[in-house]
Design a protein around this motif. Structure first.
Motif, short mmCIF file in Angstrom:
data_model
loop_
_atom_site.label_atom_id
_atom_site.label_comp_id
_atom_site.label_asym_id
_atom_site.label_seq_id
_atom_site.Cartn_x
_atom_site.Cartn_y
_atom_site.Cartn_z
N LYS A 372 -1.83 3.38 5.07
CA LYS A 372 -1.81 1.91 4.95
C LYS A 372 -1.27 1.77 3.93
O LYS A 372 -0.62 2.47 2.88
CB LYS A 372 -3.61 1.69 4.86
N GLU A 373 -0.98 0.33 3.64
CA GLU A 373 0.03 -0.30 2.75
C GLU A 373 -0.82 0.02 1.38
O GLU A 373 -1.94 0.03 1.20
CB GLU A 373 0.08 -1.61 2.90
N GLY A 374 0.04 0.22 0.27
CA GLY A 374 -0.50 0.47 -0.99
C GLY A 374 -0.71 2.06 -1.49
O GLY A 374 -0.69 2.01 -2.83
N GLU A 375 -0.42 2.83 -0.57
CA GLU A 375 -0.50 4.24 -1.28
C GLU A 375 0.65 4.82 -1.70
O GLU A 375 2.05 4.47 -1.09
CB GLU A 375 -0.90 5.21 -0.04
N SER A 376 0.50 5.37 -2.94
CA SER A 376 1.67 5.84 -3.66
C SER A 376 1.89 7.41 -3.67
O SER A 376 1.02 8.17 -3.87
CB SER A 376 1.74 5.39 -5.08
#
Length: 895
Positions: A372-376
């Motif tokens: 998902k969006e936002g994982e680094s």
């Protein structure tokens, strides 16, 4: 609406019912009914502009009506809105004439004819009158030949007209390519397909979206003869079919595509069906393949219906989508591809997942949408391309000799035409009558020389501008255009911008490049300013200028978006958008910017992000989002990247070593930074983009880096991160290295003899050892004028200073004295001074390299080795390789 459509179709149905004695163009009833249904849906989707008026006439035959119906049913919007029906009717009649008059007309099936002869469009080129012109030149030349010989003959004719030279991504029309006398592979193949279709031979443009073993892509031609498809290099005639310089790289391809006009039910694997074309996979014609099934699941392991699955090849430092499919009710898709590695990316509703797939080894992949969006985070990916396995048709020495003689004659014919074009001296003489400053004359000389066969258009434009006393504006306008625009722009379009020059002083804005430039993006230049200035009341124009957001609202209200009806995203002209009142998003964006500039509102499509922007009266840049109610300035943050230089790469380059992409709707979209002159080392680098930081819109991003090995394999690293408003994000730009040291991979006799060339005269034979002295050296055997050799020389020239610092000798050999005479080193500015040129006597060195290095075919050029005077080879490359200079320097640094 349906009543209106039915009324429009009355003439068609009347002919269909009462002209039974006439022959059908669409002979299969089921297919005819499908086309009729598709045509009716197209009319319903495009009710404005009276775009189908040609079909209301009563002078058409039944066959002509059905042919028009077939074309209109599957045309992209721009082809309907930008060209009159009479244009297509004329092409229908010309194609039927060729079918009657050419000896193979009766052997071409109806299916082949409607999909591969009748359609005018080949790629995304501007449509022109080439079918009529080409048929007039070719019909007597080919009508007495067999079909296969006719294909070869047409390609020889094409070589008389056009030769390879790289250029920008916009595709010139076939006639514009003839006027220019050169084109990149996409233009050569578009031109050649048009020529073959003009004489009734089924033809299609085939391309690899991206190579797997090297950067870049390529396009060529397939033509049908006597029941079979054959391939060849466009404008690159060989003695036989199924032969081109790209046989070897094609054997390493992952996918080969072609777009077939309309609904197509041929034997090939269907990649994608759209309202305009059917994309088919022809990889089996070129390389060993494997088939794999991808199962897409949610985080709980349940199949996902309607998930988008992108198959990606590493190329130009990004994972580029070469095929897109959507899962069925079982959550599955399948693909046939060359036996190498791809990255498979699945997405739906903002969720995504990815994994590497090795075709030929893996027959099934389960892909969970668990990201998902936002994982680094960061991960390493090792990508291996298919191995080479080329098979070449036999060519006798007699065939090769005859073909070479023909090529030389064709070169002389083309060169005689090129000699009529502007030189600097001719351009200066032509400009003597204009009252231009010396500086402006120098600029105009450059443009006239670069305009090739279109120089008369530019001169006529300047003459008319002089009458109106607008020379300064005309020169500024021409300078905003690209070199390709100079080569194919028409006078009527230039005059439109000259007549409707915005009154900058009255508008209270500075005459910026955006206002002067008629080009918005990669569309074909067309006239629109006079049209738009007469289409709106002055008061409404003034309201747009006072508050540009009103123009945004007008576009949102008046222009309906339908991306499916323009599947190829071929830009519709601004006037075409106005007439149809339907457009894809990109054409709508171009339309908005064109209207804004017409009215004196500075506007653009940002080259990096693709965002539509305008400048308000306060001088602020405002982002336009047609889905939002209010335009606004985007929030941004700073991205910095650290880089620990590896030995052979002090400053990584965008597209060669790294790229950035922004997340949207489950996929990452590439940021298109300037690549500069890709062949000469300019463009965006780590040091000028990321070392000190660059402002990016807030959001989720992906950094891809890759080190291409000599084998074609890639050591890649993918880093995911988020840009937050007003904050600085720091990531590591890592170029992975191989732990393997430089290894001895073969033997080469350094005392091999060749004939050096000095001041265009031949010397006595000497050995490479005599020329190079003790130590390492580079030997290259070149194929003059061939695309792979041109790329290799430009790559070496881009690193010319590095080779100078190395200081060792480079020996470039030609297979014959005739080949050497065709070579012009000035075309490759930057080549190191350490190069010695020579003739490879009896091709002995070429044969020795091929034999000692176990190369599959000794005739594929160019060949390069790094060897030493102890007869050890540490590097070899053959054929088509982008980035050769860098690969050579990597080896040099490792010595």
């Amino acid at each position: 609406m349906k009543t209106l459509v039915r009324l429009l179709l009355v003439p068609f149905f009347s002919v269909l019912l009462f002209s039974c004695s006439e022959s059908h163009f669409l002979k299969e009833e089921a297919y005819r009914n499908q086309v009729l249904q598709d045509f009716e849906q197209k009319q319903q989707a495009l009710p404005d502009g009276n775009l189908f008026a040609i079909l209301s006439g009563d002078s058409l035959s039944l066959s002509e009506r059905e042919a028009l119906m077939f074309l209109y049913a599957y045309m992209p919007i721009g082809d309907i809105a930008d060209y009159p029906g009479e244009y297509y009717l004329g092409n229908i009649r010309l194609s039927e004439q060729a079918r009657r008059e050419m000896p193979w007309g009766k052997t071409v099936t109806d299916e082949l004819f409607r999909h591969f002869v009748l359609p005018v469009r080949v790629n995304n080129e501007n449509l022109d009158e080439s079918r009529e012109v080409f048929y007039g030149e070719l019909k007597e030349r080919v009508k007495g030949l067999s079909m296969k010989d006719a294909i070869l003959e047409v390609n020889h004719w094409c070589h008389e007209k056009v030769v390879y030279r790289p250029s920008d991504a916009r595709t010139s029309s076939p006639l514009a390519s003839v006027k220019t006398a050169y084109g990149r592979c996409g233009e050569e193949s578009t031109f050649t397909v048009a020529a073959l279709r003009s004489v009734g031979i089924p033809a299609r443009q085939v391309y690899t979206p991206r190579w797997a073993h090297t950067d870049d892509n390529h396009a060529w031609v397939e033509a049908w003869a006597d029941g079979k498809w054959y391939f060849f290099g466009a404008c690159e005639p060989e003695p036989v079919l199924n032969l081109g310089w790209f046989n070897a790289p094609a054997s390493r391809g992952m996918l080969m595509h072609t777009k077939v006009f309309g609904r197509y039910n041929g034997p090939e694997e269907i990649m994608l069906e759209t309202p305009n074309y059917t994309e088919i996979n022809v990889i089996d014609n070129y390389a060993p393949t494997g088939k794999a099934v991808v199962m897409v699941t949610d985080a709980d392991g349940q199949p996902v219906t309607g998930a988008k699955v992108d198959f990606k090849v590493y190329n130009y430092a990004e994972f580029y989508t070469v095929a897109t499919k959507y899962t069925g009710a079982d959550g599955q898709v399948s693909l046939t591809a060359g036996k190498g590695d791809m990255l498979v990316w699945g997405s739906k509703d903002g969720k995504f997942g990815y994994a590497k797939l090795s075709f030929g080894k893996d027959d099934k992949l389960v892909l969970a949408l668990d990201k998902k969006e936002g994982e680094s985070y960061a991960l390493d990916l090792d990508i291996v391309p298919p191995a080479e396995g080329v098979n070449l048709p036999e060519v006798t020495p007699e065939q090769r000799k005859e073909n070479d003689l023909r090529l030389a004659k064709e070169d002389s014919i083309r060169n005689a035409y090129v000699a009529t074009m502007m030189t600097e001296e001719r351009a200066k003489n032509a400009l003597a009558k204009f009252n231009l400053s010396n500086e402006d004359k120098e600029k105009m000389v450059k443009m006239l020389v670069a305009s090739r066969g279109n120089y008369r258009t530019l001169l006529a434009f300047m003459e008319l501008a002089t009458v109106d006393k607008k020379e300064e504006f005309a020169l500024a306008l021409l300078q905003q255009l690209s070199a390709k625009d100079w080569r194919d722009v028409q006078l009527i379009d230039l005059m439109d911008y000259l007549i409707e020059t915005p009154d900058f002083q009255k508008l209270g804005v500075q005459a910026s490049a955006e206002l002067v430039n008629p080009r918005v993006e990669n569309e074909m230049l067309t006239a629109y300013r006079c049209f738009f200035n007469s289409a709106f009341p002055q008061k409404e124009v003034e309201s747009f200028v006072e508050e540009p957001s009103r123009l945004v609202e007008w576009c949102k209200k008046e222009i309906k978006i339908n991306n499916e009806l323009n599947s190829q995203r071929i830009p519709i002209s601004p006037v075409g958008v106005w007439k149809a009142r339907v457009a894809d998003e990109k054409s709508r964006d171009i339309f908005f910017v064109a209207m804004a500039r017409t009215f004196g509102i500075p506007a653009q499509i940002d080259k990096v992000t693709g965002k539509v922007q305008y400048m308000n009266k306060e001088g602020h840049t405002i982002d336009v989002d047609f889905a939002e109610s209010t335009p606004a300035q985007a929030a941004t943050g700073l991205l910095r990247a650290t880089y620990k230089p590896i030995r052979s790469l002090p400053d990584p380059k965008y597209y060669s070593h790294f790229t950035l992409s922004k997340f949207k709707d489950g996929v990452f979209q590439l940021l298109n930074y300037d690549e500069g002159d890709a062949d000469m080392g300019a463009g965006t680098t780590w040091s000028n983009l990321l070392k000190n930081g660059t402002q990016l819109d807030t959001g989720y991003y992906m950094l891809v880096t890759g080190t291409r090995m000599a084998s074609g394999a890639v050591l890649s690293k993918v880093t995911f991160f988020t840009i937050e408003p007003g904050k600085t994000t720091t990531v590591d730009l890592v170029m992975r290295e191989s732990d393997e040291q430089v290894q001895v991979i073969g033997n080469f006799n350094s005392e091999s003899l060749y004939i050096p060339v000095s001041n265009d005269s031949l010397s006595t034979a000497q050995s490479l050892l005599q020329t190079c002295g003790r130590g390492y050296f580079v030997v290259g055997v070149l194929g003059v004028g061939q695309e792979p050799t041109n790329h290799a020389l430009r790559d070496i020239a881009a690193l010319g200073s590095d080779f100078e610092k190395w200081g060792r000798k480079i020996v470039f050999l030609f297979p014959s004295e005739e080949q050497y005479k065709k070579f012009h080193a000035a075309e490759f500015q930057g080549l190191p001074s350490t190069i010695t040129y020579g003739i490879d006597m009896d091709n002995s060195i070429q044969q020795q390299i091929a034999k000692s290095m176990n190369l599959s075919n000794q005739n594929i050029l160019p060949m390069f080795i790094i060897a030493d005077t102890f007869n050890r080879v540490v590097f070899v490359s053959q054929g088509y390789t982008i980035g050769l200079g860098e690969q050579l320097m990597k080896t040099v640094h490792g010595l």
